[in-house]
Design a protein around this motif. Structure first.
Motif, PDB file in Angstrom:
ATOM      1  N   VAL A 231       0.832  -1.208   0.000  1.00  0.00           N
ATOM      2  CA  VAL A 231       0.000   0.000   0.000  1.00  0.00           C
ATOM      3  C   VAL A 231       0.864   1.254   0.000  1.00  0.00           C
ATOM      4  O   VAL A 231       0.619   2.205  -0.763  1.00  0.00           O
ATOM      5  CB  VAL A 231      -0.944  -0.008   1.221  1.00  0.00           C
ATOM      6  CG1 VAL A 231      -1.614   1.351   1.399  1.00  0.00           C
ATOM      7  CG2 VAL A 231      -2.002  -1.091   1.052  1.00  0.00           C
ATOM      8  N   ILE A 234       2.592   1.713  -3.455  1.00  0.00           N
ATOM      9  CA  ILE A 234       1.661   2.112  -4.513  1.00  0.00           C
ATOM     10  C   ILE A 234       1.171   3.537  -4.297  1.00  0.00           C
ATOM     11  O   ILE A 234       1.129   4.355  -5.227  1.00  0.00           O
ATOM     12  CB  ILE A 234       0.464   1.144  -4.576  1.00  0.00           C
ATOM     13  CG1 ILE A 234       0.919  -0.235  -5.046  1.00  0.00           C
ATOM     14  CG2 ILE A 234      -0.622   1.679  -5.520  1.00  0.00           C
ATOM     15  CD1 ILE A 234      -0.185  -1.277  -5.051  1.00  0.00           C
ATOM     16  N   GLY A 235       0.812   3.878  -3.060  1.00  0.00           N
ATOM     17  CA  GLY A 235       0.283   5.209  -2.786  1.00  0.00           C
ATOM     18  C   GLY A 235       1.326   6.298  -2.833  1.00  0.00           C
ATOM     19  O   GLY A 235       1.035   7.422  -3.246  1.00  0.00           O
ATOM     20  N   GLY A 242      -2.517   9.013  -0.784  1.00  0.00           N
ATOM     21  CA  GLY A 242      -2.038   7.861  -1.530  1.00  0.00           C
ATOM     22  C   GLY A 242      -2.245   6.566  -0.774  1.00  0.00           C
ATOM     23  O   GLY A 242      -2.621   5.542  -1.352  1.00  0.00           O
ATOM     24  N   ALA A 246      -4.543   3.619  -2.235  1.00  0.00           N
ATOM     25  CA  ALA A 246      -3.881   2.324  -2.434  1.00  0.00           C
ATOM     26  C   ALA A 246      -4.496   1.245  -1.548  1.00  0.00           C
ATOM     27  O   ALA A 246      -4.617   0.088  -1.967  1.00  0.00           O
ATOM     28  CB  ALA A 246      -2.387   2.455  -2.140  1.00  0.00           C
ATOM     29  N   MET A 273       1.843  -3.562  -7.773  1.00  0.00           N
ATOM     30  CA  MET A 273       2.953  -2.890  -7.083  1.00  0.00           C
ATOM     31  C   MET A 273       4.177  -2.786  -7.984  1.00  0.00           C
ATOM     32  O   MET A 273       4.825  -1.729  -8.065  1.00  0.00           O
ATOM     33  CB  MET A 273       3.287  -3.664  -5.807  1.00  0.00           C
ATOM     34  CG  MET A 273       4.498  -3.149  -5.043  1.00  0.00           C
ATOM     35  SD  MET A 273       4.834  -4.204  -3.605  1.00  0.00           S
ATOM     36  CE  MET A 273       6.390  -3.507  -3.016  1.00  0.00           C
ATOM     37  N   VAL A 276       3.593  -0.178 -10.805  1.00  0.00           N
ATOM     38  CA  VAL A 276       3.665   1.193 -10.301  1.00  0.00           C
ATOM     39  C   VAL A 276       5.119   1.599 -10.070  1.00  0.00           C
ATOM     40  O   VAL A 276       5.532   2.714 -10.426  1.00  0.00           O
ATOM     41  CB  VAL A 276       2.845   1.333  -9.001  1.00  0.00           C
ATOM     42  CG1 VAL A 276       3.122   2.673  -8.323  1.00  0.00           C
ATOM     43  CG2 VAL A 276       1.358   1.199  -9.298  1.00  0.00           C
ATOM     44  N   GLY A 283       5.408   6.378  -6.453  1.00  0.00           N
ATOM     45  CA  GLY A 283       4.023   6.087  -6.117  1.00  0.00           C
ATOM     46  C   GLY A 283       3.029   6.976  -6.835  1.00  0.00           C
ATOM     47  O   GLY A 283       3.385   7.982  -7.456  1.00  0.00           O
TER      48      GLY A 283
END
Length: 629
Positions: A231, A234-235, A242, A246, A273, A276, A283
């Motif tokens: 998370v 990705i965020g 984010g 995510a 993931m 990204v 992210g």
């Protein structure tokens, strides 16, 4: 249609708790740059303490009071950890901070079992949310609806905290450039402490809020930490929005993946993931960081050639190790073979980190692929052992070739996280492709042939291959290729200016390290007689990092000593006590605090200071300061 809507809402409910934990980790890493592997442990502590407070203190605190009180208690514990331990190692290399938090995780895992027992604990229903809501024939727990509302509320509160308060402005500034914040006169110690307290509080709150939904058990930390890393990556590091987006994305992929793509449901999250990281390393909502300033202690000491005395000493140690079958029993030989195999594993990662400057969080992928390569050739193709040992590790080589192309395009923590994503993809395939890999049941009956079947013969085989691999990695280090790799590590721009193809050099190093790890995995398959997905897991990758860092990343023989000490201590503790993780965790934390350069690194530093003439001190200090710049 109603079923899919309910499934979507279930995913949103799971996203709320995941968001709380991930936002805490994102804040902590964004400001302190600590890869806090213990964040999952704080989540687990929040769940256990909340269970106790809501069950035994429900009359005094009530359910919701117990949830908040548990989160505050864990936050206070987090503050003590930050002040007593982490504050001492903020100036140490970032990976040593990872090592310290890994030691904390081991300690917490045994402490919760010692306090609450090994059995799963089932919490009570939340007052006012014990029922369910009917939605066109589908049932939605009312507590899930509460979590769905809570997530955006927490997001809004955090947004106000970071956007409308002076403290929030300082935190956002430190996320982008903490050195500049320090230059403006901000007390970084208390800023870091407050950030750590908030992050731990959010993690504990996320764990406490899960007790009405899930059973509380002592494996919660590792289960949540991988998803949280996904998370945060990705965020975007340091981005609260984010982390929220995510968390929703990851939770919905988990919710619908099992329905639409049941055979690859676990892979989806890690594939996203990886994509990204390749397309936008910082992210979806993160920002490109300011260039990192090098601090004293991070410069890796160049490896020097062995003296004649040191060569003689190495030969004597190897000869003494070869005599073990004449004095040790079968158990000692099996342990010795396992230690030798993990020396290969640690040495391969040490080569990548120390010479290449590339810290991999997923090195177990190539170790496990080598093991599976042997298992496929031995069980499916029926090839002899020698052919399997020669060809099996090539599966690890192929994995390193493919993944390395993308991984070397990144650096720092983004490189580490991409290697983690690739490793988890491979683990997911091994876990879910039951028809080929056996899934969680593994592949059994991978035994060595008669000529290597006795413990003594297999030990000699493992020891000989280990010596060959370690020597080969050392020869490569002092070859023209090794010097070019170290030049790229120390100064990428200057290296490329003189004609060194840095990415190609790093990719080749990645492949060499992956191949060596695959050889270790091939031997490991024959040692255990079986292969399971755990040989690809994140815990084994962390073990490799621990071995390298315990020995000393700035040393020649650090990985060898680190692997011997860590593996021997782990095996011995398991046989001597039920609290092996607790003792091992304490040992790791003490090593980080007392020997921040690792066991061998600290010894070499002390030895060098004793041999250095007093007149050389100013010149050496000037050189170190220039290197730091």
């Amino acid at each position: 249609m109603a079923f899919y809507i309910v499934q979507f809402l279930t995913g949103l409910a799971s996203a709320a708790s995941l968001f709380l934990v991930a936002s805490g980790l994102s804040i902590i890493f964004g400001v302190t740059r600590i890869v806090n592997f213990a964040h999952g442990a704080f989540y687990m502590m929040g769940a256990y303490i909340a269970f106790t407070l809501t069950e035994q203190w429900s009359g005094a605190l009530g359910f919701w009071g117990g949830i908040v009180a548990a989160s505050l208690v864990v936050a206070v514990i987090g503050v003590l950890v930050e002040i007593v331990l982490l504050r001492r190692i903020y100036h140490a290399p970032e990976l040593f901070q990872l090592l310290a938090t890994f030691g904390l995780t081991l300690m917490v895992e045994d402490l919760v079992v010692l306090t609450w027992g090994p059995s799963d604990l089932v919490g009570r229903r939340a007052p006012g949310f014990k029922g369910a809501v009917d939605f066109f024939g589908q049932v939605i727990p009312s507590y899930d609806l509460f979590l769905i509302v809570l997530g955006p509320l927490v997001l809004g509160a955090l947004w106000l905290l970071f956007q409308r308060t002076r403290w929030g402005v300082l935190v956002r500034a430190a996320t982008q450039d903490r050195d500049m914040v320090a230059a403006l006169g901000v007390n970084q110690k208390w800023l870091f402490t407050s950030v750590f307290a908030l992050g731990v509080f959010l993690a504990a709150l996320g764990g406490a809020l899960q007790i009405p939904r899930d059973a509380v058990h002592h494996a919660l930390d590792l289960r949540i930490i991988v998803d949280v890393f996904v998370v945060v990556v990705i965020g975007g590091l340091g981005s609260i929005l984010g982390a929220f987006v995510a968390a929703v994305l990851v939770s919905e992929l988990n919710a619908f993946g099992i329905l639409i793509f049941p055979t690859i449901s676990i892979i989806l999250v890690f594939a996203v993931m990886a994509v990204v990281l390749i397309v936008r390393p910082w992210g979806l909502f993160g920002r490109k960081e300011a260039p990192a300033r090098r601090t004293p202690g991070l410069t890796i000491i160049p490896w020097r050639a062995l003296t004649s005395l040191e060569r003689l000493g190495a030969a004597v140690v190897l000869a003494l190790a070869a005599l073990l079958p004449f004095v040790g029993g079968n158990y000692a030989l099996t342990v010795g073979a396992e230690i030798a195999i993990f020396v290969i594993f640690a040495a391969s990662l040490h080569f990548l980190m120390a010479v290449g400057g590339l810290a991999s969080f997923g090195h177990a992928a190539y170790f496990g692929l080598g093991a599976y390569g042997v298992a496929f050739l031995a069980k499916l193709a029926g090839l002899p052992m020698i052919a399997c040992l020669l060809l099996g590790p090539l599966l690890g080589t192929i994995g390193a070739i493919v993944f390395g192309v993308f991984a070397v395009q990144l650096s720092g923590v983004y490189f580490a996280m991409l290697t983690l994503a690739f490793a988890q993809i491979v683990w997911s395939i091994a876990f879910q492709w039951v028809g080929v890999t056996g899934g969680d049941n593994g592949i059994l009956g991978v035994w060595p042939e008669k000529w290597a079947g006795s413990p003594a013969h297999f030990y000699w085989l493992a020891l000989g291959i280990t010596a060959l691999i370690v020597a080969s990695l050392r020869v490569i280090t002092f070859s023209p290729f090794g010097f070019a790799l170290r030049a790229m590590r120390d100064s990428p721009l200057r290296s490329e200016a003189i004609g060194i193809d840095g990415k190609r050099i790093q990719w080749m190093a990645f492949v060499i390290a992956g191949t060596a790890a695959g050889i270790g995995g091939a031997l490991f398959a024959y040692l255990k007689g079986s292969v399971f997905p755990d040989s690809l897991g994140i815990s084994l990758s962390v073990d490799a990092l621990v071995m390298v860092l315990l020995g000393g990343i700035e040393t020649v023989s650090g990985a060898i000593i680190g692997a011997i000490v860590y593996k021997a201590l782990s095996i011995w503790l398991v046989s001597q006590t039920d609290w092996s993780k607790l003792v091992l965790g304490i040992f790791i934390v003490l090593i980080v605090v007392v020997f921040p350069k690792g066991i061998v690194g600290t010894f070499e530093t002390l030895t060098a200071r004793r041999r250095r003439p007093p007149s050389a001190e100013p010149a050496v200090l000037s050189a170190e300061m220039e290197s730091a710049r």
